[in-house]
Design a protein around this motif. Structure first.
Motif, PDB file in Angstrom:
ATOM      1  N   GLY A  75      -2.030  -3.886  -4.949  1.00 28.99           N
ATOM      2  CA  GLY A  75      -3.080  -2.997  -4.458  1.00 28.99           C
ATOM      3  C   GLY A  75      -3.617  -2.083  -5.537  1.00 28.99           C
ATOM      4  N   ASP A  76      -4.846  -1.643  -5.346  1.00 30.93           N
ATOM      5  CA  ASP A  76      -5.471  -0.639  -6.206  1.00 30.93           C
ATOM      6  C   ASP A  76      -5.472  -1.058  -7.681  1.00 30.93           C
ATOM      7  N   SER A  77      -6.204  -2.105  -7.964  1.00 35.50           N
ATOM      8  CA  SER A  77      -6.305  -2.597  -9.348  1.00 35.50           C
ATOM      9  C   SER A  77      -7.547  -2.087 -10.058  1.00 35.50           C
ATOM     10  N   ALA A 117       6.651  -4.935   9.623  1.00 30.02           N
ATOM     11  CA  ALA A 117       6.333  -4.131   8.443  1.00 30.02           C
ATOM     12  C   ALA A 117       4.837  -3.913   8.333  1.00 30.02           C
ATOM     13  N   VAL A 118       4.479  -2.792   7.687  1.00 33.36           N
ATOM     14  CA  VAL A 118       3.081  -2.435   7.450  1.00 33.36           C
ATOM     15  C   VAL A 118       2.930  -2.128   5.966  1.00 33.36           C
ATOM     16  N   PHE A 119       2.020  -2.829   5.299  1.00 36.54           N
ATOM     17  CA  PHE A 119       1.768  -2.650   3.871  1.00 36.54           C
ATOM     18  C   PHE A 119       0.431  -1.933   3.682  1.00 36.54           C
ATOM     19  N   ALA A 120       0.407  -0.927   2.816  1.00 35.96           N
ATOM     20  CA  ALA A 120      -0.821  -0.186   2.534  1.00 35.96           C
ATOM     21  C   ALA A 120      -0.909   0.114   1.045  1.00 35.96           C
ATOM     22  N   GLY A 121      -2.103   0.534   0.613  1.00 35.44           N
ATOM     23  CA  GLY A 121      -2.313   0.922  -0.782  1.00 35.44           C
ATOM     24  C   GLY A 121      -2.791   2.363  -0.834  1.00 35.44           C
ATOM     25  N   ASP A 122      -3.884   2.599  -1.561  1.00 32.37           N
ATOM     26  CA  ASP A 122      -4.587   3.877  -1.641  1.00 32.37           C
ATOM     27  C   ASP A 122      -3.845   4.932  -2.462  1.00 32.37           C
ATOM     28  N   ASP A 123      -2.574   5.193  -2.159  1.00 34.06           N
ATOM     29  CA  ASP A 123      -1.774   6.117  -2.961  1.00 34.06           C
ATOM     30  C   ASP A 123      -1.242   5.309  -4.146  1.00 34.06           C
ATOM     31  N   HIS A 124      -1.559   5.746  -5.366  1.00 31.75           N
ATOM     32  CA  HIS A 124      -1.279   4.944  -6.559  1.00 31.75           C
ATOM     33  C   HIS A 124       0.182   5.063  -6.981  1.00 31.75           C
ATOM     34  N   ARG A 125       1.034   4.407  -6.218  1.00 34.17           N
ATOM     35  CA  ARG A 125       2.472   4.484  -6.423  1.00 34.17           C
ATOM     36  C   ARG A 125       3.142   3.410  -5.584  1.00 34.17           C
ATOM     37  N   TYR A 126       4.483   3.396  -5.605  1.00 33.12           N
ATOM     38  CA  TYR A 126       5.249   2.590  -4.661  1.00 33.12           C
ATOM     39  C   TYR A 126       6.054   3.534  -3.786  1.00 33.12           C
ATOM     40  N   SER A 176       1.968   0.127  -1.691  1.00 35.72           N
ATOM     41  CA  SER A 176       1.917  -0.574  -2.976  1.00 35.72           C
ATOM     42  C   SER A 176       0.524  -0.369  -3.570  1.00 35.72           C
ATOM     43  N   GLY A 177       0.397   0.691  -4.377  1.00 33.01           N
ATOM     44  CA  GLY A 177      -0.892   1.014  -4.981  1.00 33.01           C
ATOM     45  C   GLY A 177      -0.813   1.081  -6.495  1.00 33.01           C
ATOM     46  N   GLY A 178       0.043   0.246  -7.071  1.00 38.70           N
ATOM     47  CA  GLY A 178       0.257   0.293  -8.519  1.00 38.70           C
ATOM     48  C   GLY A 178      -0.294  -0.899  -9.261  1.00 38.70           C
TER      49      GLY A 178
END
Length: 287
Positions: free
Chosen positions: A50-52, A218-227, A240-242
């Protein structure tokens, strides 16, 4: 000689167009990719990133590591580009050229720019089921749900909510996974607090209750630039935003470039978080 060169160029140009079109079909044709994964059976593997946006070199390196492991498909949690722009999309598709496995996009706030023009442009980039930014697919006995957190700017829009209730009410699968851009639950030190799905707490809690009722795994999200990984009432919530965008917290708090590798076995789901150096930073199991 000049005539011959022109004639040769005329013959060669359709070939270039053909190559480009055939490539575009592999990653952009989401409806076709849904058909491609229907026959998958356990055990199988897929990657989540996420978040590339704004991180071309990092995204390229992570993508290389992902493809070396031969995933059955890839899910991108959104923010593939920095802003809705044809040039940005061309760059993303060029960077993603090595991908030949099915690819499933999630709409991020940077992808659509939270404007009607941005969403319209997004829907032109991908051939989506019924042209909608939210959709679902089945693979290996599991149900995969792609939600759009941007149409409602932190809420699930009414039309999408009705669709979600209907598909969850009629689903009977070995496991159920959700993918969206904005997280429902954020770490205490997140810069995104108040800007994710927690922007509207009552709507967020209602969505969580729907997930509970449907026995979501499970629910997977991004947006926050981290794990980040946390469990709430039996549901695993993963951020997963890394994938290349500027990192937010310190490494100790999940601020490192990474992807998530998910292995679906007959009796459980195993996950590992791999950083850009190839080091496994975290492992989890969904039974």
């Amino acid at each position: 000689l000049e005539v011959a060169l022109r004639f040769g160029l005329i013959l060669f140009l359709p070939f270039l167009l053909f190559v480009d079109d055939s490539y575009a079909g592999s990653i952009r044709e989401v409806s076709r990719n849904i058909e491609r994964v229907q026959s998958i059976v356990p055990s199988f593997q897929f990657a989540v990133i996420g978040d590339s946006r704004d991180g071309e070199k990092v995204y390229t390196r992570l993508l290389e590591k992902i493809l070396e492991r031969k995933p059955d498909f890839i899910i991108h949690l959104g923010d593939m580009i920095a802003k809705p722009d044809e040039k940005e999309w061309r760059l993303f598709f060029d960077l993603s050229r090595p991908i030949t496995v099915p690819f499933f996009p999630v709409a991020g706030n940077h992808d659509v720019g939270m404007t009607s023009r941005g969403e319209e442009m997004y829907r032109k980039q991908f051939l989506l089921p019924e042209g909608k930014t939210y959709y679902s697919f089945r693979a290996g006995g599991g149900f995969f749900i792609i939600l759009d957190s941007e149409k409602g700017k932190g809420r699930i829009s009414d039309e999408q909510w009705q669709w979600l209730r209907e598909i969850l009410g009629s689903s009977n699968h070995a496991f159920k996974l959700v993918f969206l851009h904005r997280p429902l639950f954020l770490p205490a030190d997140s810069f995104k607090r108040g800007g994710g799905m927690d922007k509207y707490p009552s709507d967020r809690d209602q969505l969580h209750q729907l997930f509970l009722k449907a026995k979501m795994n499970a629910v997977f999200a991004g947006d926050d630039h981290r794990y980040d990984r946390r469990e709430k009432e039996g549901i695993l919530y993963i951020i997963s935003g890394g994938g290349g965008a500027p990192l937010h917290p310190f490494k100790e708090r999940g601020g490192y470039f990474h992807y998530v590798w998910v292995s679906v076995q007959a009796d459980q789901i195993e996950g590992e978080v791999v950083d850009i150096e190839g080091q496994v930073r975290d492992r989890f199991v969904i039974e």
